[in-house]
Design a protein around this motif. Structure first.
Motif, PDB file in Angstrom:
ATOM      1  N   ARG A 107       0.849  -1.186   0.000  1.00  0.00           N
ATOM      2  CA  ARG A 107       0.000   0.000   0.000  1.00  0.00           C
ATOM      3  C   ARG A 107       0.889   1.242   0.000  1.00  0.00           C
ATOM      4  N   GLN A 108       0.360   2.354  -0.449  1.00  0.00           N
ATOM      5  CA  GLN A 108       1.178   3.553  -0.606  1.00  0.00           C
ATOM      6  C   GLN A 108       1.847   3.961   0.702  1.00  0.00           C
ATOM      7  N   GLY A 128       0.723   2.831  -4.514  1.00  0.00           N
ATOM      8  CA  GLY A 128       0.567   1.482  -3.998  1.00  0.00           C
ATOM      9  C   GLY A 128       0.399   0.539  -5.163  1.00  0.00           C
ATOM     10  N   SER A 184      -0.393  -3.854  -6.411  1.00  0.00           N
ATOM     11  CA  SER A 184      -0.630  -5.268  -6.135  1.00  0.00           C
ATOM     12  C   SER A 184       0.487  -6.145  -6.681  1.00  0.00           C
ATOM     13  N   ASN A 203      -4.276  -5.697   1.812  1.00  0.00           N
ATOM     14  CA  ASN A 203      -4.347  -4.809   0.665  1.00  0.00           C
ATOM     15  C   ASN A 203      -5.126  -3.546   1.010  1.00  0.00           C
ATOM     16  N   ALA A 204      -5.348  -2.693   0.030  1.00  0.00           N
ATOM     17  CA  ALA A 204      -5.992  -1.404   0.273  1.00  0.00           C
ATOM     18  C   ALA A 204      -7.421  -1.553   0.771  1.00  0.00           C
ATOM     19  N   SER A 205      -8.041  -2.697   0.554  1.00  0.00           N
ATOM     20  CA  SER A 205      -9.398  -2.954   1.036  1.00  0.00           C
ATOM     21  C   SER A 205      -9.414  -3.597   2.414  1.00  0.00           C
TER      22      SER A 205
END
Length: 457
Positions: A362-363, A372, A374, A422-424
């Motif tokens: 992630r960023q 960011g 994957s 992850n971002a989620s």
């Protein structure tokens, strides 16, 4: 963007779920090469036994396998070529729909039992495939419970794209292990099942009635069992050195040749590969670059993207395809492997061998990156006096800004971990130290020693 979510990264998330997983100019090189710190040494020892490589590359190696219509070739760079075809076969290219007839011959490696019963195996190869030829690499193995896998296709490769479309093969599984683009993985590592042994099978193809042949001088695989981990132990700096490596930005090529994974915005892997190919003094000829629009800067990056593109994966990030591209240049070798620690990375940089690394983050996890991802490839070219990582990061606005310095602790963790959020906020996979190593056929004594230390030679 350094590249959109790759098919490999998306499938790796699915694999993790199936396994029940929770929860400005070139800087001068420094001559300072201190011994690795105690913490780095402890981290390396803790990681020992997680990675094992086996590559067949000597004349004795080529004679040790089961040859069916192939022959071993001696010389300063021994190899394998097609001798007497076993017969003809028809191949329908899934990406063109065209069916063609090919003569073929096969070589099968001896059964290899790696020191590491594996959750993952990645094959890679080095070959020359003249127009009118191509090759296929397959893997089969025996699980720790004694059952056997079928033959899995690990890649269909040609250095050009006039005969076949180079491709990985989807939907290969025996219900216990699965091939995800370029990686064989045990479906449920938590069960304790591992791949205890494997063989590789190499099939060489040529146009019927010709004397053409591929020449293969290296084939092998990296087997690994890296434990699931969201964080890795911190290591102490052990090296201060920077290598002078060409700098190329993938973003210079945004919108160029969108047929190759939407153009430069997703070209982190071939851009990184081209940097290291040129570090070793190789590059495509003017004739080879004649197809590129002369208005485009750094046409060799476009060339690398075209010649690493996987038509099934629909991207340029197939790991062994990048290695095979690099090794197509004179007297270069290339492998896909895993390193166990930053101490391994420092060993290689200390000997003058830059490393292409794969990571996702992630960023906010990598200070100064500004993005960011994957899945992203960058080239590690050195370490600062404080131990921070110096990288040529192709996800930069232009060539001048490619050189970056990333905080050691942050970079170490995002590269070596196998699990992340992850971002989620969902659990996703990390690459666990995956890298490409490109090196000359005749390395210096120091380079040979370093490559031996990380298990490649």
């Amino acid at each position: 963007m350094p590249g959109s979510a790759s098919r490999r990264s998306l499938l790796a998330v699915a694999l993790a779920a199936a396994a029940g997983t929770a929860a400005a100019g070139a800087a001068p090189a420094s001559a300072s090469v201190p011994e690795p710190g105690a913490a780095a040494g402890e981290a390396a020892r803790a990681a020992a036994g997680t990675v094992a490589n086996r590559f067949w590359s000597t004349y004795a190696d080529w004679r040790s396998g089961a040859a069916e219509g192939t022959r071993a070739v001696s010389g300063h760079r021994p190899g394998l070529e097609l001798d007497a075809p076993l017969g003809r076969t028809a191949y329908t290219d899934p990406h063109t729909g065209l069916t063609s007839s090919w003569e073929y011959a096969r070589w099968t490696s001896p059964v290899h039992t790696p020191a590491v019963p594996a959750t993952e195996v990645i094959a890679s190869w080095n070959a020359r495939t003249p127009a009118g030829t191509w090759l296929q690499v397959e893997l089969s193995g025996t699980y720790t419970d004694g059952t056997e896998t079928p033959w899995f296709v690990m890649g269909r490769w040609a250095s050009g794209d006039s005969d076949i479309r180079r491709t990985s093969v989807d939907d290969q599984t025996d219900g216990r292990g699965t091939v995800w683009t370029d990686t064989f993985a045990v479906d449920d590592p938590a069960s304790g099942l591992r791949l205890a042994a494997y063989r590789l099978r190499l099939t060489l193809y040529r146009r019927p009635g010709t004397a053409l042949t591929p020449l293969v001088w290296r084939i092998g695989a990296m087997a690994s069992d890296v434990p699931d981990r969201f964080t890795v132990p911190a290591s102490a700096p052990g090296l201060a050195r920077e290598l002078t490596v060409p700098r190329y930005s993938q973003n210079t090529h945004v919108g160029q040749y969108p047929e190759y994974d939407n153009g430069g915005e997703a070209w982190c892997s071939p851009t990184s590969s081209q940097m290291i190919v040129e570090y070793w003094g190789r590059r495509p000829s003017a004739a080879e670059l004649a197809w590129v629009d002369p208005a485009f800067a750094d046409p060799q990056v476009c060339h690398a993207a075209r010649h690493t593109y996987d038509h099934q994966y629909r991207g340029c990030g197939n790991w062994p395809f990048n290695a095979a591209y690099a090794a197509a240049y004179p007297d270069l070798n290339a492998v896909v492997t895993r390193l166990r620690s930053l101490a391994d990375l420092e060993t290689l940089i200390g000997a003058g061998v830059p490393v292409i690394t794969s990571q996702s983050f992630r960023q906010e996890e990598l200070t100064g990156a500004g993005y960011g991802t994957s899945g992203h490839l960058m080239t590690v070219i050195g370490f600062t006096a404080d131990g921070d990582v110096i990288a040529n990061d192709p996800a930069s606005p232009d060539n001048e800004s490619v050189r970056r310095v990333y905080l050691r602790r942050e970079w170490e963790n995002i590269w070596l971990r196998t699990k992340r959020y992850n971002a989620s906020g969902k659990v996703a996979s990390g690459t666990g130290g995956v890298c490409y190593l490109y090196f000359p056929d005749r390395p210096t004594p120091a380079q040979r020693k370093a490559l031996q230390a990380v298990g490649v030679l």
